[in-house]
Design a protein around this motif. Structure first.
Motif, short mmCIF file in Angstrom:
data_model
loop_
_atom_site.label_atom_id
_atom_site.label_comp_id
_atom_site.label_asym_id
_atom_site.label_seq_id
_atom_site.Cartn_x
_atom_site.Cartn_y
_atom_site.Cartn_z
N LYS A 47 -1.04 -1.35 15.50
CA LYS A 47 -2.43 -1.38 15.04
C LYS A 47 -2.58 -1.37 13.51
CE LYS A 47 -4.08 0.92 19.22
NZ LYS A 47 -4.85 2.05 19.78
N GLY A 48 -1.47 -1.56 12.81
CA GLY A 48 -1.53 -1.50 11.36
C GLY A 48 -2.17 -2.74 10.74
N ARG A 49 -1.89 -2.94 9.46
CA ARG A 49 -2.52 -4.03 8.71
C ARG A 49 -2.13 -5.39 9.27
NH1 ARG A 49 -0.60 -3.06 2.73
NH2 ARG A 49 -1.99 -4.81 2.24
N ARG A 50 -3.08 -6.29 9.15
CA ARG A 50 -2.84 -7.70 9.44
C ARG A 50 -3.05 -8.48 8.15
NH1 ARG A 50 -6.74 -7.94 14.79
NH2 ARG A 50 -5.83 -6.14 15.87
N PRO A 51 -2.65 -9.76 8.11
CA PRO A 51 -2.86 -10.54 6.89
C PRO A 51 -4.33 -10.49 6.46
CG PRO A 51 -1.45 -11.74 8.41
CD PRO A 51 -1.90 -10.52 9.15
N GLY A 52 -4.53 -10.17 5.19
CA GLY A 52 -5.88 -10.06 4.65
C GLY A 52 -6.42 -8.65 4.61
N ASP A 53 -5.80 -7.72 5.35
CA ASP A 53 -6.24 -6.32 5.33
C ASP A 53 -5.70 -5.63 4.08
OD1 ASP A 53 -7.43 -6.60 7.79
OD2 ASP A 53 -5.75 -5.73 8.92
N GLN A 76 -4.96 1.02 3.18
CA GLN A 76 -5.91 2.13 3.16
C GLN A 76 -5.29 3.33 2.45
OE1 GLN A 76 -9.26 2.54 4.35
NE2 GLN A 76 -9.09 0.32 4.20
N VAL A 77 -5.99 3.84 1.44
CA VAL A 77 -5.49 4.94 0.62
C VAL A 77 -6.45 6.13 0.79
CG1 VAL A 77 -4.79 5.67 -1.68
CG2 VAL A 77 -4.62 3.25 -1.03
N ARG A 108 0.66 11.96 12.78
CA ARG A 108 0.01 11.36 13.95
C ARG A 108 -0.07 9.83 13.79
NH1 ARG A 108 -1.31 11.89 19.38
NH2 ARG A 108 -3.33 10.95 19.83
N LEU A 109 -0.46 9.37 12.61
CA LEU A 109 -0.53 7.93 12.38
C LEU A 109 0.84 7.28 12.49
CD1 LEU A 109 -3.05 7.78 9.38
CD2 LEU A 109 -3.49 7.08 11.75
N ALA A 110 1.87 7.95 11.97
CA ALA A 110 3.23 7.42 12.04
C ALA A 110 3.70 7.30 13.49
CB ALA A 110 4.19 8.29 11.24
N ILE A 141 -9.94 9.78 12.36
CA ILE A 141 -9.55 9.17 11.08
C ILE A 141 -9.00 7.77 11.33
CG2 ILE A 141 -7.92 9.31 9.14
CD1 ILE A 141 -8.23 12.39 9.31
N GLU A 142 -8.18 7.62 12.38
CA GLU A 142 -7.65 6.30 12.72
C GLU A 142 -8.78 5.31 12.98
OE1 GLU A 142 -4.70 4.03 15.93
OE2 GLU A 142 -5.51 6.03 16.39
N SER A 143 -9.82 5.75 13.67
CA SER A 143 -10.94 4.85 13.96
C SER A 143 -11.66 4.43 12.68
CB SER A 143 -11.92 5.51 14.93
OG SER A 143 -12.64 6.57 14.32
N LEU A 144 -11.69 5.32 11.67
CA LEU A 144 -12.28 4.96 10.38
C LEU A 144 -11.44 3.89 9.68
CD1 LEU A 144 -13.22 8.56 9.10
CD2 LEU A 144 -14.83 6.76 9.79
N LEU A 145 -10.12 4.01 9.79
CA LEU A 145 -9.24 3.00 9.21
C LEU A 145 -9.46 1.65 9.89
CD1 LEU A 145 -5.87 5.02 9.08
CD2 LEU A 145 -7.54 4.75 7.26
N GLN A 146 -9.52 1.66 11.22
CA GLN A 146 -9.72 0.42 11.96
C GLN A 146 -11.06 -0.23 11.60
OE1 GLN A 146 -7.64 -1.26 14.11
NE2 GLN A 146 -6.01 0.18 13.61
#
Length: 391
Positions: free
Chosen positions: A103-109, A112-113, A135-137, A381-386
């Motif tokens: 679920k990590g970054r895709r091209p163009g994303d 997130q810091v 948890r994210l890892a 927090i993950e949902s905020l990143l998505q």
């Protein structure tokens, strides 16, 4: 003058004795030169992290669709974090929708810091940041933890002894200092935790606070508020999420992290003294952010959230404070709080997190309550990143 010398000597003696005692404590926990190792996870834990049922996980093994894992003589499977990543890749290869298991970054994303911060010490910044990172890892994200606190608690939790391992070099300070900075990649350490790298903190970071006023007078470029963001650019392609553990003060280090951030999480302990302290922190932050913004810093965040920490649901006054915050800040207060738990504090005694310790070390209900609380927070927090990535 004699009293001052005596006090000076006594403080130094205390510092030396405490440092020796801490080293002895670490040696009891870990063998000399050993590094921490992450435990294996049960089939139930693995299925939850992968987002599938335990029955489907068993079927994957039965159909030989995923690699074999460690199995006990009794037939119980245990999964390392590396095993989980292999399974994710295998499942992603046959998934009907992209990003179902990775679920990590895709091209163009954009990367997130996240900055975890508060003006007041003891608000749970380090505890929150490391549990979020882990948890994210475990859910497949590539995470870089950046410890910009001179006290370096986050670095310690990854099994390092900052006062020995990074006394003269090797911290993030080497990459952001004004005089002959090193490449950021040269200070990044691999950790025992699959998918997490670390840019260590340490006492040398305090030099950045001391040197910045002179650098401002001399107009050294890039200025302090741009140095962290400029430094991250070298390595950001390697990560989905970068997490800053900020010091409990609104200094140049914290400001530089804020100027590099896409999201901010302000940790809050729900009592009125902490709320009053946070009020002062927010007022000071607003004034300083105005100054650096006028100087050319980028001040646009994808989100800002208040994270309730050390919450006791049966505490009436705490309930009132949380209700007050929700009424005041609305959706900017996270839905899930981090519950106050002996499991979290007891795990910290051995420099571990709740995700690292074995369930059997605690009363089952105590452990499950702590894990469930942390999972709800970190999945929010993950949902905020998505959402920031438009998904």
């Amino acid at each position: 003058m004699a009293d001052a010398i005596h006090i000076n000597r006594r403080v130094r003696e205390n510092a030396v004795n405490l440092s020796a005692a801490l080293q002895s404590h670490m040696l009891k926990i870990f063998a000399p030169d050993a590094r921490k190792e992450l435990r294996r996870f049960s089939a139930g834990e693995a299925a939850e992290l992968l987002g599938i049922s335990t029955g489907f996980l068993r079927k994957l093994h039965f159909d030989n669709r995923i690699p074999d894992v460690h199995t006990t003589p009794g037939g119980r499977r245990h999964y390392s974090a590396a095993d989980l990543m292999e399974i994710r890749r295998a499942l992603e290869g046959t998934a009907k929708t992209e990003g179902a298991y990775l679920k990590g970054r895709r091209p163009g994303d954009k990367v997130q810091v996240l900055s975890f911060l508060n003006f007041k010490g003891g608000s749970g910044k380090t505890t929150s940041s490391i549990h979020t990172a882990q948890r994210l890892a475990l859910k497949g994200y590539r995470v870089l933890c950046v410890d910009i606190d001179p006290q370096a608690s986050l670095t310690t939790l990854f099994g390092y002894q900052p006062e020995y391992d990074f006394l003269e070099s090797g911290t993030i300070y080497d990459a952001i200092r004004y005089d002959n900075p090193l490449p950021f990649s040269s200070v990044i350490q691999k950790t025992f935790f699959t998918n997490i790298d670390l840019a260590p903190g340490g006492l040398l970071l305090q030099e950045f606070e001391h040197e910045t006023p002179r650098a401002l007078i001399d107009n050294v470029q890039p200025p302090f508020f741009s140095r962290m963001a400029a430094t991250l650019q070298e390595v950001e392609d390697n990560y989905d999420v970068i997490i800053f553990d900020c010091p409990p003060q609104l200094g140049y280090l914290t400001m530089s992290a804020l100027c590099a951030s896409t999201g901010v999480l302000i940790t809050v302990v729900p009592n009125m003294l902490d709320i009053a302290s946070m009020s002062q922190f927010l007022l000071m932050s607003a004034d300083l952010l105005d100054v650096v913004s006028n100087a050319g810093a980028s001040m646009e965040f994808d989100f800002l959230r208040f994270l309730i920490n050390r919450y006791e649901p049966n505490d009436g006054p705490q309930q009132q404070v949380v209700a007050f915050l929700r009424q005041l800040f609305g959706d900017e207060v996270m839905v899930a709080p981090v519950l106050k738990s002996t499991a979290i504090s007891d795990a910290g005694l051995t420099h571990q997190t709740v995700y690292e310790v074995e369930r059997g070390q605690f009363h089952r209900n105590t452990y499950d309550r702590a894990v469930d609380s942390l999972n709800l927070v970190n999945d929010e927090i993950e949902s905020l990143l998505q959402k920031a990535w438009g998904r």
